[in-house]
Write an enzyme that holds these catalytic residues in place. Sequence first.
Site, short mmCIF file in Angstrom:
data_model
loop_
_atom_site.label_atom_id
_atom_site.label_comp_id
_atom_site.label_asym_id
_atom_site.label_seq_id
_atom_site.Cartn_x
_atom_site.Cartn_y
_atom_site.Cartn_z
N ALA A 117 3.15 -3.50 -2.63
CA ALA A 117 2.94 -3.70 -4.06
C ALA A 117 3.56 -2.58 -4.90
O ALA A 117 4.00 -2.83 -6.03
CB ALA A 117 1.45 -3.81 -4.36
N THR A 118 3.60 -1.36 -4.37
CA THR A 118 4.21 -0.26 -5.13
C THR A 118 5.68 -0.55 -5.40
O THR A 118 6.17 -0.37 -6.52
CB THR A 118 4.06 1.07 -4.36
OG1 THR A 118 2.68 1.44 -4.33
CG2 THR A 118 4.86 2.17 -5.04
N CYS A 176 -10.17 15.41 -5.66
CA CYS A 176 -10.42 16.83 -5.50
C CYS A 176 -9.11 17.59 -5.43
O CYS A 176 -8.25 17.29 -4.62
CB CYS A 176 -11.22 17.07 -4.23
SG CYS A 176 -11.83 18.75 -4.07
N ASN A 210 -8.30 -1.80 -9.06
CA ASN A 210 -8.59 -1.30 -7.72
C ASN A 210 -9.79 -0.37 -7.68
O ASN A 210 -10.45 -0.24 -6.65
CB ASN A 210 -7.36 -0.56 -7.15
CG ASN A 210 -6.90 0.56 -8.05
OD1 ASN A 210 -6.69 0.37 -9.24
ND2 ASN A 210 -6.73 1.74 -7.48
N SER A 251 0.44 -7.69 -2.03
CA SER A 251 0.41 -6.81 -0.87
C SER A 251 -0.35 -7.48 0.26
O SER A 251 -1.37 -8.13 0.04
CB SER A 251 -0.26 -5.48 -1.22
OG SER A 251 -0.33 -4.62 -0.10
N ALA A 252 0.13 -7.28 1.50
CA ALA A 252 -0.48 -7.94 2.65
C ALA A 252 -1.73 -7.23 3.14
O ALA A 252 -2.70 -7.86 3.55
CB ALA A 252 0.53 -8.06 3.79
N HIS A 253 -1.72 -5.90 3.12
CA HIS A 253 -2.81 -5.18 3.78
C HIS A 253 -4.10 -5.18 2.98
O HIS A 253 -5.12 -4.66 3.44
CB HIS A 253 -2.38 -3.74 4.13
CG HIS A 253 -2.34 -2.79 2.99
ND1 HIS A 253 -3.33 -1.86 2.76
CD2 HIS A 253 -1.43 -2.60 2.02
CE1 HIS A 253 -3.02 -1.14 1.70
NE2 HIS A 253 -1.87 -1.57 1.23
N THR A 282 16.64 -5.16 6.00
CA THR A 282 16.21 -6.18 6.96
C THR A 282 14.76 -6.57 6.74
O THR A 282 13.88 -5.71 6.65
CB THR A 282 16.38 -5.65 8.40
OG1 THR A 282 17.75 -5.32 8.63
CG2 THR A 282 15.93 -6.69 9.42
#
Length: 490
Positions: free
Chosen positions: A128-129, A382, A208, A256-258, A296
Amino acid sequence: MALSRRLLPLLLRRGSTTSLSPARALSTVAVTADAPAAAAAAAEEEAMTIKGVRISGRPLYMDMQATTPVDPRVLDAMLPFYLSRYGNPHSRTHLYGWESDAAVEEARARVASLVGADPREIFFTSGATECNNIAVKGVMRFYRDRRRHVVTTQTEHKCVLDSCRYLQQEGFEVTYLPVRPDGLVDVAQLADAIRPDTGLVSVMAVNNEIGVVQPLEEIGRICKEKGVPFHTDAAQALGKIPIDVNQMGIGLMSLSAHKIYGPKGVGALYLRRRPRIRVEPQMSGGGQERGIRSGTVPTPLVVGFGAACEIAAKEMDYDHRRASVLQQRLLDGIRGQVDDIVINGSMEHRYPGNLNLSFAYVEGESLLMGLKEVAVSSGSACTSASLEPSYVLRALGVEEDMAHTSIRFGIGRFTTEEEVDRAIELTVHQVKKLRDMSPLYEMAKAGIDLKSLSGVGEDISMNHVIVLSRQSASIVHLFTCQVASSQAGN
């Protein structure tokens, strides 16, 4: 395979000879007598130290917005393309390439089906990025002669915000819209922000950090009326809420897949064909993916992405209902035992797998360090010298001290009721433990208005005091509290 068959018996024999001495192997009494010691030894073996933190074993996973585990059915679909069907999908002269290409196109169709798109509108990327970079930079650079303005929100993912800042350095103008206290964008304000030279409106579908669902269909309608492409980062929305690119008027979409139980390292950009939206490619190379994204195409990852989308299409409703039940169980379990809790973001317009809570009088990093048995995230990051609150929560108007105390719980397809109950138990215990050490909590319970301490006048100033309390033999918890002190006494 042959090597594994030879090594397995050797490893089993080696494990048996090292774990049991001959005396123990022959004496049942000895084994029974040493059972507690053996259990302790086994627990010690399972314990691990990572980044200076010692934990007894693998923690419960409740960070589903960061990533999701690969669904076993997805892995099954991927394995053949690692082991036997490993051809390059761009090889046109032999079977290996043909079957890989066919698998890629089948996966493309599955991704397209989940969002109501034409397969020719789906372009595979690394995630997605990359999609967000292509969408934001690619559109504006292609139409740079006529379009010089972007509209987005202050709560977008960092890659969208950074892409917009990059465009600003190139001379483009960007309007960063504020959001309401519930995290939703004001669509009337968005409509007013669109100018004749606006080239793109980019609004995240599901946030998110706080899980709020933006009014995509209404935003899409406004953009269509104004003749401006509408881009949405749907990484957290795909497979979790229904998406129809035509009904919602979406022109570009990042996937995004993950985030939907697929593999890491693959995503997809939806790019509308009619009316056609053009982008300037951000990567030079062999011209794969019709020139939009050279490189690829990773067949196993793409196949996994397609399988994850197919599963999500079948199980989305069930997953949503189950996540709603578990979210309510988690919220009721914590609220029933701990007071002064704030839910960040709208509960009405929210994906139920995301629950972001702020615990008053508790520093978020300290709470995270105490929750070693639960993998969750904090809204604050942090740094080496200070604790910076989440920019998303600050955009909602959350006060800095409360923004520092946020914890994001992620519920997913494989989360169990037992895991939720254990997370409740550990969270409640740690919050109460930290509040027992907090002078702020004692002052608040005594009826002292903490906010009034900072506004009495010049005679009073707020100093940061670092309170150190050793919670275990290996961890020192740091949490900051503000106390009033007289300047005359300093």
